[in-house]
Write a protein that holds these residues in place. Structure first.
Motif, PDB file in Angstrom:
ATOM      1  N   GLU A 179      23.713 -26.164  17.249  1.00  0.00           N
ATOM      2  CA  GLU A 179      23.379 -27.578  17.054  1.00  0.00           C
ATOM      3  C   GLU A 179      22.206 -27.734  16.083  1.00  0.00           C
ATOM      4  O   GLU A 179      22.201 -28.635  15.232  1.00  0.00           O
ATOM      5  CB  GLU A 179      23.059 -28.235  18.399  1.00  0.00           C
ATOM      6  CG  GLU A 179      24.271 -28.356  19.315  1.00  0.00           C
ATOM      7  CD  GLU A 179      23.885 -28.801  20.720  1.00  0.00           C
ATOM      8  OE1 GLU A 179      23.030 -29.691  20.843  1.00  0.00           O
ATOM      9  OE2 GLU A 179      24.435 -28.259  21.697  1.00  0.00           O
ATOM     10  N   ILE A 180      21.230 -26.848  16.204  1.00  0.00           N
ATOM     11  CA  ILE A 180      20.072 -26.893  15.303  1.00  0.00           C
ATOM     12  C   ILE A 180      20.508 -26.604  13.871  1.00  0.00           C
ATOM     13  O   ILE A 180      20.121 -27.309  12.929  1.00  0.00           O
ATOM     14  CB  ILE A 180      19.002 -25.874  15.761  1.00  0.00           C
ATOM     15  CG1 ILE A 180      18.432 -26.278  17.119  1.00  0.00           C
ATOM     16  CG2 ILE A 180      17.881 -25.771  14.722  1.00  0.00           C
ATOM     17  CD1 ILE A 180      17.535 -25.220  17.739  1.00  0.00           C
ATOM     18  N   GLU A 181      21.341 -25.581  13.691  1.00  0.00           N
ATOM     19  CA  GLU A 181      21.777 -25.205  12.344  1.00  0.00           C
ATOM     20  C   GLU A 181      22.674 -26.277  11.715  1.00  0.00           C
ATOM     21  O   GLU A 181      22.595 -26.540  10.511  1.00  0.00           O
ATOM     22  CB  GLU A 181      22.512 -23.861  12.382  1.00  0.00           C
ATOM     23  CG  GLU A 181      21.629 -22.675  12.707  1.00  0.00           C
ATOM     24  CD  GLU A 181      20.462 -22.542  11.744  1.00  0.00           C
ATOM     25  OE1 GLU A 181      20.695 -22.549  10.524  1.00  0.00           O
ATOM     26  OE2 GLU A 181      19.311 -22.433  12.215  1.00  0.00           O
ATOM     27  N   LEU A 182      23.532 -26.897  12.512  1.00  0.00           N
ATOM     28  CA  LEU A 182      24.365 -27.986  11.995  1.00  0.00           C
ATOM     29  C   LEU A 182      23.504 -29.159  11.543  1.00  0.00           C
ATOM     30  O   LEU A 182      23.760 -29.785  10.510  1.00  0.00           O
ATOM     31  CB  LEU A 182      25.351 -28.454  13.066  1.00  0.00           C
ATOM     32  CG  LEU A 182      26.494 -27.498  13.424  1.00  0.00           C
ATOM     33  CD1 LEU A 182      27.226 -27.979  14.661  1.00  0.00           C
ATOM     34  CD2 LEU A 182      27.470 -27.359  12.260  1.00  0.00           C
ATOM     35  N   THR A 183      22.468 -29.440  12.322  1.00  0.00           N
ATOM     36  CA  THR A 183      21.560 -30.542  11.979  1.00  0.00           C
ATOM     37  C   THR A 183      20.814 -30.241  10.687  1.00  0.00           C
ATOM     38  O   THR A 183      20.675 -31.105   9.815  1.00  0.00           O
ATOM     39  CB  THR A 183      20.564 -30.784  13.127  1.00  0.00           C
ATOM     40  OG1 THR A 183      21.287 -31.062  14.324  1.00  0.00           O
ATOM     41  CG2 THR A 183      19.653 -31.954  12.825  1.00  0.00           C
ATOM     42  N   LYS A 184      20.348 -28.991  10.546  1.00  0.00           N
ATOM     43  CA  LYS A 184      19.661 -28.594   9.313  1.00  0.00           C
ATOM     44  C   LYS A 184      20.558 -28.780   8.092  1.00  0.00           C
ATOM     45  O   LYS A 184      20.105 -29.165   7.020  1.00  0.00           O
ATOM     46  CB  LYS A 184      19.246 -27.113   9.393  1.00  0.00           C
ATOM     47  CG  LYS A 184      18.038 -26.817  10.241  1.00  0.00           C
ATOM     48  CD  LYS A 184      17.778 -25.309  10.118  1.00  0.00           C
ATOM     49  CE  LYS A 184      16.693 -24.850  11.054  1.00  0.00           C
ATOM     50  NZ  LYS A 184      16.514 -23.374  10.966  1.00  0.00           N
ATOM     51  N   ALA A 185      21.854 -28.480   8.265  1.00  0.00           N
ATOM     52  CA  ALA A 185      22.795 -28.547   7.148  1.00  0.00           C
ATOM     53  C   ALA A 185      23.378 -29.947   6.956  1.00  0.00           C
ATOM     54  O   ALA A 185      24.247 -30.139   6.100  1.00  0.00           O
ATOM     55  CB  ALA A 185      23.931 -27.547   7.368  1.00  0.00           C
ATOM     56  N   ASN A 186      22.894 -30.906   7.748  1.00  0.00           N
ATOM     57  CA  ASN A 186      23.391 -32.283   7.664  1.00  0.00           C
ATOM     58  C   ASN A 186      24.900 -32.378   7.903  1.00  0.00           C
ATOM     59  O   ASN A 186      25.598 -33.190   7.282  1.00  0.00           O
ATOM     60  CB  ASN A 186      23.048 -32.913   6.306  1.00  0.00           C
ATOM     61  CG  ASN A 186      21.569 -33.203   6.169  1.00  0.00           C
ATOM     62  OD1 ASN A 186      20.942 -33.649   7.118  1.00  0.00           O
ATOM     63  ND2 ASN A 186      21.016 -32.935   5.001  1.00  0.00           N
ATOM     64  N   ILE A 187      25.402 -31.558   8.801  1.00  0.00           N
ATOM     65  CA  ILE A 187      26.819 -31.609   9.166  1.00  0.00           C
ATOM     66  C   ILE A 187      26.958 -32.450  10.431  1.00  0.00           C
ATOM     67  O   ILE A 187      26.440 -32.073  11.486  1.00  0.00           O
ATOM     68  CB  ILE A 187      27.386 -30.195   9.409  1.00  0.00           C
ATOM     69  CG1 ILE A 187      27.329 -29.371   8.123  1.00  0.00           C
ATOM     70  CG2 ILE A 187      28.815 -30.271   9.934  1.00  0.00           C
ATOM     71  CD1 ILE A 187      27.746 -27.931   8.291  1.00  0.00           C
TER      72      ILE A 187
END
Length: 671
Positions: free
Chosen positions: A396-404
């Motif tokens: 969830e953190i990585e998706l948020t960072k990537a604006n996905i």
């Protein structure tokens, strides 16, 4: 335990073409021969007596039910003599609607609905036969919990301050006991061992609850099944009337029935036993709700001369994915033997990928999402599936960072859960001593601090009269003095630059552990969330950076996301339980790590372990074209104190021509 094989009354596909249709002269308006494959056709034209349709994943189970409805009506069975039982009102309505459209409304009088809605209808009609008035009230979940709480209040007065289950936990205990047809002692022993010492009081409470409902002319959701079964098993007049009315019965998702529902089906079947159960034993994954896997395994034994129809042609997945899922089931210790096949194919095999840690697992998934998105696969056609809700926190953190943009089903986004918010509040105060919202949240967790005292303290903090970094003023607060002193000491520690984030998390967790245990009956499950969050937090060197990344907000609402993706486009994160019945082009299965999937606790019984195998099968068969099974290695499991590094046992024996295995290297290693 040996694998159960189908022998007697098995309809093999190569026998079906020569099978004789009972009504040779009937001219059907539906083109059954053209619209069904041979195995589906045989099941649809099953006429009299019991039948079990083993419809594997993606094989057209709903199609079989709809077409058999229309076929029965076209062969002259009065629609009012047909009963369709499902697990959701939506699925019943959709099937009946499709059948009615196919026959220009001729199926509108077919009775259909959930077990509970059917039971409600029958009990309304015969309420006085079981000692209720016909105007009885039905309690929903909230009403049930409130009624239990009324009785709980009296019980807890008698036992003083001793720990006792909360109302929602009592409701879960009661439902499991009813639906599994097991005494409460067994439910406590298997699912709520922390309350085993309160067995007598809990039994007393449930007896009082049953009496309370009868006195008030009320039934709860579980009572609907209980009293329908009571009518069928004890009142011959009612039983004969229902058996005469419902001469043909079809049940969807039979692997999900509980013991009560199976007994209801047996009692409704009558002398003709025109019962058709449709389901897939390999998708039985709801034992925690009371579903009994043995109902579908033992169905042929429950109904003598039962015909069994295996439906194995899959219309969802490419053959390489089915080869993979078939291999996973091949080592099951019991269940029906099946081999799904498809006319769809591609050159790509499923991937089994080892990653160095959880962060690399998340980064790889994000990378693949973006690559597939560029190749034309929309976010809506991709999903990450997880065994438990906490397993997606890092992703969830990585998706948020990537604006996905993403949506999560089956569990909260981890930063929205109450216990993670509590933990974050300690760090928010350490970072900003005047964060009044965090102060309010933490103060109300402390023994002896009520809303009034909390508001007074917050006002003093806002006016600079109190500051946790200094002793001045705190001694003047009379309520919760010792707890406040401990809190200030903790906040000073975690604010310090002299200790690592791992120690800060340890101190914070130890302070919060007794609070969590007191506040939540399901604290072991929530503690796993905190363990996972601890692993994530330890990767940060700065509280400020940790907090900023946790508070980035829902990416689906970000301007950057809207600029890059369509507004109705989102990636899916889902627990496997919530994903059943759904499908995506591309599926990522996370944490396929021995000790996590299956979890260590499932090793206690063969039944639990085999349900975990079925969970993996369900996950794999959600995919149409691409499957990635990932597992991080060298993972320290705080619960057991062990380092986990082996892939799940369910991947043992999967040959290289079935799935390709890779080990990811970090960018530094490649250079």
């Amino acid at each position: 335990m040996k694998k159960l094989l189908l022998k007697k009354s098995l309809h093999k596909e190569n026998d079906i073409a020569d099978s004789t249709i009972i009504h040779k002269d009937t001219v059907y308006s539906v083109r059954y021969h053209e619209e069904l494959n041979p195995a589906q056709y045989a099941a649809v034209f099953h006429n009299e007596g019991p039948a079990l349709v083993l419809a594997g994943a993606g094989t057209g189970k709903t199609r079989i039910l709809v077409y058999r409805l229309t076929r029965l009506v076209e062969d002259g069975v009065p629609p009012q003599n047909i009963l369709l039982l499902t697990f959701t009102r939506k699925s019943a309505n959709e099937m009946l609607s499709r059948a009615s459209m196919m026959l220009n409304g001729k199926c509108e009088q077919v009775s259909g609905g959930t077990f509970h809605s059917f039971a409600h209808q029958i009990i309304r009609k015969f309420a006085q036969e079981i000692g209720f008035e016909s105007n009885f009230s039905v309690l929903d979940q909230s009403d049930m919990e409130d009624a239990l709480n009324i009785i709980r209040t009296q019980i807890t007065k008698e036992i003083g301050k001793k720990r006792f289950p909360q109302k929602h936990t009592l409701a879960s205990m009661y439902s499991l006991s009813v639906n599994k047809c097991l005494p409460i002692q067994e439910i406590l022993r298997s699912s709520y061992p922390q309350f085993i010492d309160e067995t007598d009081k809990i039994q007393e409470l449930f007896r009082a609850y049953i009496a309370y409902k009868r006195k008030q002319n009320m039934l709860d959701y579980d009572d609907l099944l209980v009293y329908l079964l009571t009518l069928l098993e004890t009142n011959q007049t009612v039983r004969n009337q229902l058996q005469a009315q419902y001469r043909y019965i079809m049940i969807d998702e039979y692997q999900d029935t509980n013991s009560l529902q199976h007994r209801i089906v047996l009692a409704l079947s009558g002398t003709q036993k025109n019962i058709m159960a449709v389901g897939d034993d390999a998708q039985s994954i709801y034992s925690f709700r009371g579903a009994n896997f043995k109902n579908i395994l033992d169905f042929p034994a429950s109904f003598e001369h039962c015909d069994v129809y295996p439906i194995e042609q899959n219309y969802r997945s490419v053959q390489s994915i089915l080869d993979f899922s078939n291999s996973i089931l091949e080592h099951a210790t019991f269940g029906y033997k099946k081999n799904l096949f498809s006319t769809l194919d591609n050159q790509e095999h499923p991937y089994i990928i080892a990653t160095s840690d959880e962060r690399q697992q998340s980064e790889f998934i994000v990378q693949q999402i973006l690559e597939y998105r560029e190749s034309g696969i929309s976010l809506n056609q991709m999903a990450a599936l997880i065994r438990s809700g906490y397993m997606s926190f890092d992703l969830e953190i990585e998706l948020t960072k990537a604006n996905i943009p993403f949506k999560k089903f089956g569990g909260f986004k981890f930063i929205e859960t109450a216990h993670i918010k509590d933990i974050l509040s300690f760090f928010r105060i350490a970072n900003n001593p005047k964060d009044v919202l965090a102060w309010h949240r933490i103060l109300l967790l402390l023994e002896g601090i009520g809303p009034g005292t909390a508001n007074m303290i917050i006002e003093d903090i806002s006016e600079n009269r109190l500051d946790f970094r200094y002793d001045n003023g705190w001694n003047t607060i009379s309520r919760g003095k010792d707890e406040l002193s401990r809190l200030c000491h903790l906040l000073r520690k975690i604010q310090s630059d002299d200790i690592k984030m791992s120690e800060k998390m340890y101190l914070c967790n130890e302070f919060y552990r007794p609070i969590l245990k007191k506040k939540y009956d399901d604290y072991p499950k929530r503690w796993k969330d905190i363990d996972t969050f601890t692993t994530i937090a330890e990767q940060y060197n700065s509280i400020a950076i940790l907090l900023s990344e946790m508070a980035l907000g829902a990416p689906i609402q970000s301007a950057e996301a809207h600029a890059e993706f369509h507004e109705d486009e989102f990636f899916t994160i889902s627990t496997i339980h919530s994903a059943k019945g759904l499908e995506w082009n591309t599926v990522f299965l996370l944490w396929a790590l021995e000790g996590k999937f299956p979890p260590n606790k499932s090793l206690q019984s063969i039944d639990q372990l085999e349900e975990e195998r079925r969970l993996m099968y369900v996950a794999i068969t959600r995919a149409k074209e691409h499957v990635f099974v990932l597992y991080p290695v060298n993972i320290f499991d705080r619960e057991t104190g062990m380092v986990l590094g082996a892939p799940t046992r369910f991947l043992d024996g999967i040959e290289h021509h079935i799935a390709e295995r890779y080990v990811l290297k970090s960018g530094e290693e490649d250079q």
